[in-house]
Design a protein around this motif. Sequence first.
Motif, PDB file in Angstrom:
ATOM      1  N   MET A   1      34.524  40.786  33.425  1.00 16.34           N
ATOM      2  CA  MET A   1      35.744  41.229  34.114  1.00 16.34           C
ATOM      3  C   MET A   1      36.305  40.085  34.964  1.00 16.34           C
ATOM      4  O   MET A   1      35.554  39.363  35.600  1.00 16.34           O
ATOM      5  N   LEU A   2      37.634  39.956  34.952  1.00 12.64           N
ATOM      6  CA  LEU A   2      38.262  38.920  35.768  1.00 12.64           C
ATOM      7  C   LEU A   2      38.421  39.441  37.199  1.00 12.64           C
ATOM      8  O   LEU A   2      38.938  40.538  37.404  1.00 12.64           O
ATOM      9  N   THR A   3      37.950  38.672  38.159  1.00  9.30           N
ATOM     10  CA  THR A   3      38.080  39.086  39.560  1.00  9.30           C
ATOM     11  C   THR A   3      39.227  38.328  40.210  1.00  9.30           C
ATOM     12  O   THR A   3      39.208  37.099  40.272  1.00  9.30           O
ATOM     13  N   THR A   4      40.243  39.071  40.686  1.00  5.19           N
ATOM     14  CA  THR A   4      41.381  38.440  41.357  1.00  5.19           C
ATOM     15  C   THR A   4      41.144  38.463  42.862  1.00  5.19           C
ATOM     16  O   THR A   4      40.673  39.466  43.406  1.00  5.19           O
ATOM     17  N   LEU A   5      41.475  37.346  43.501  1.00  4.15           N
ATOM     18  CA  LEU A   5      41.333  37.248  44.959  1.00  4.15           C
ATOM     19  C   LEU A   5      42.735  37.105  45.533  1.00  4.15           C
ATOM     20  O   LEU A   5      43.439  36.130  45.237  1.00  4.15           O
ATOM     21  N   LEU A   6      43.183  38.086  46.327  1.00  5.69           N
ATOM     22  CA  LEU A   6      44.547  38.055  46.862  1.00  5.69           C
ATOM     23  C   LEU A   6      44.546  38.149  48.377  1.00  5.69           C
ATOM     24  O   LEU A   6      43.781  38.929  48.955  1.00  5.69           O
ATOM     25  N   LYS A   7      45.411  37.351  49.019  1.00  6.38           N
ATOM     26  CA  LYS A   7      45.584  37.476  50.472  1.00  6.38           C
ATOM     27  C   LYS A   7      46.179  38.851  50.771  1.00  6.38           C
ATOM     28  O   LYS A   7      46.990  39.369  49.995  1.00  6.38           O
ATOM     29  N   ALA A   8      45.779  39.428  51.903  1.00  7.42           N
ATOM     30  CA  ALA A   8      46.298  40.750  52.258  1.00  7.42           C
ATOM     31  C   ALA A   8      47.785  40.663  52.593  1.00  7.42           C
ATOM     32  O   ALA A   8      48.186  39.889  53.473  1.00  7.42           O
ATOM     33  N   GLY A 162      33.377  38.530  38.839  1.00  7.25           N
ATOM     34  CA  GLY A 162      33.077  39.027  37.493  1.00  7.25           C
ATOM     35  C   GLY A 162      32.666  40.487  37.462  1.00  7.25           C
ATOM     36  O   GLY A 162      32.591  41.093  36.400  1.00  7.25           O
ATOM     37  N   GLU A 163      32.377  41.061  38.642  1.00  9.06           N
ATOM     38  CA  GLU A 163      31.880  42.453  38.685  1.00  9.06           C
ATOM     39  C   GLU A 163      32.968  43.449  39.075  1.00  9.06           C
ATOM     40  O   GLU A 163      32.844  44.643  38.809  1.00  9.06           O
ATOM     41  N   ILE A 164      34.017  42.981  39.782  1.00 11.11           N
ATOM     42  CA  ILE A 164      35.047  43.906  40.293  1.00 11.11           C
ATOM     43  C   ILE A 164      36.427  43.302  40.020  1.00 11.11           C
ATOM     44  O   ILE A 164      36.561  42.077  39.919  1.00 11.11           O
ATOM     45  N   PRO A 165      37.477  44.144  39.921  1.00  5.96           N
ATOM     46  CA  PRO A 165      38.785  43.597  39.555  1.00  5.96           C
ATOM     47  C   PRO A 165      39.500  42.865  40.689  1.00  5.96           C
ATOM     48  O   PRO A 165      40.283  41.952  40.417  1.00  5.96           O
TER      49      PRO A 165
END
Length: 348
Positions: A1-8, A162-165
């Motif tokens: 799974m692709l994990t995206t990291l986004l600023k709040a 890789g574990e959470i979206p």
Amino acid sequence: MLTTLLKANANSILKAATLIRDGEVVAIPTETVYGLGANALDTNAVKKIFAAKGRPGDNPLIVHIAHMDELSALIACSLTDAMLAVMDAFWPGPLTLIFKKSDRVPFEVTAGLETVAIRMPDHEVAKEIISLSGCPIAAPSANKSGRPSPTSAAHVYDDLNGEIPLIIDGGQCQVGLESTVLDMTGDLPRILRPGGVTLEMLEFVLGEVLLDDSILCALKEGEQARSPGMKYKHYAPIGELTLVSGEDSIAIKKICTLYDKAVSRGLTSVIIASDETISCFGDRMKVSLGSKSEPQSMAAQLFNTLRDMDDVGAQIIFAQVVDTKGIGLALMNRLGKAAGFKTINAGE
Ligand code: TXA
Ligand code: MG
């Protein structure tokens, strides 16, 4: 799974809330540590939390709410004066309360217990995500089981890529240690896990407050943990942490001797010191948690420091015990658990 990291921001918060409403798991910031959140009323979503963390199924989750009117559907008891007083004083904030659970709360959340842990976080991003998702959010700390809790989005990424979206980056967590867990189901309130709301603060509002036996020492063989999470090895760096008690000068001398012994055996050793003691360790490998006069910031640094131990390949780690008043109790509890409560008295 692709994990995206986004600023709040408004967009990412809406995305997080939508994913959670749709049964997904998202890492969200709170004032204590990052949480791994899912719809608490959706058993499949809750199962995904346990899978992503590698969490034992018998360790229950905390349910997070944003408003007082969400509480009554989750609990099966009338609110006592003590409950009302403590919620009024410390919610929203780093305090989790244990109540008898209602039928709506799935046993997957409470790990089969008839009680449920509930917290109202004091963090705008967390509160907005809960409100927009339209459901109470079950969330343990967003680390892999056994690792120190994450106090930054980077820590979450290290553990759960890789574990959470989605991971929402809300910056550094202010408290930096998990919430105080207070059991309100007995005759007297009992602290199961010390945290940001201290024993002294609770006593001021509630009078007598009990401290669970497991807070400052290991459970004895066969002993039942009142809070299931307390029986697991936690917060542990890969290296072996030893705590040293005793008057400053003697403890420092003892740590230097033990450090030198470890290094002479070819082991990478690190000392966790304070601003006041760090210069006493000379050119040995060391790091300061901060000033003893600011225990809050020492507490906020602890998990970051424990993670750093792994990054530098520390095999043998030493730290002095700290005073257990105020937030010091939570700091000592986490240090104790990270050390498996292994303590050497330098005075003996
Ligand atoms: O600050 C915090 O509490 C963070 C943020 C994300 O809110 N959450 C957190 O969750 O630390 P977790 O799952 O890492 O720790 C929850 C603790 C565990 O020790 C668990 O055993 C205990 O709360 N707990 C949960 N439900 C319980 C219950 N019904 N009775 C007794 N202990 C409970
Ligand atoms: Mg945890």
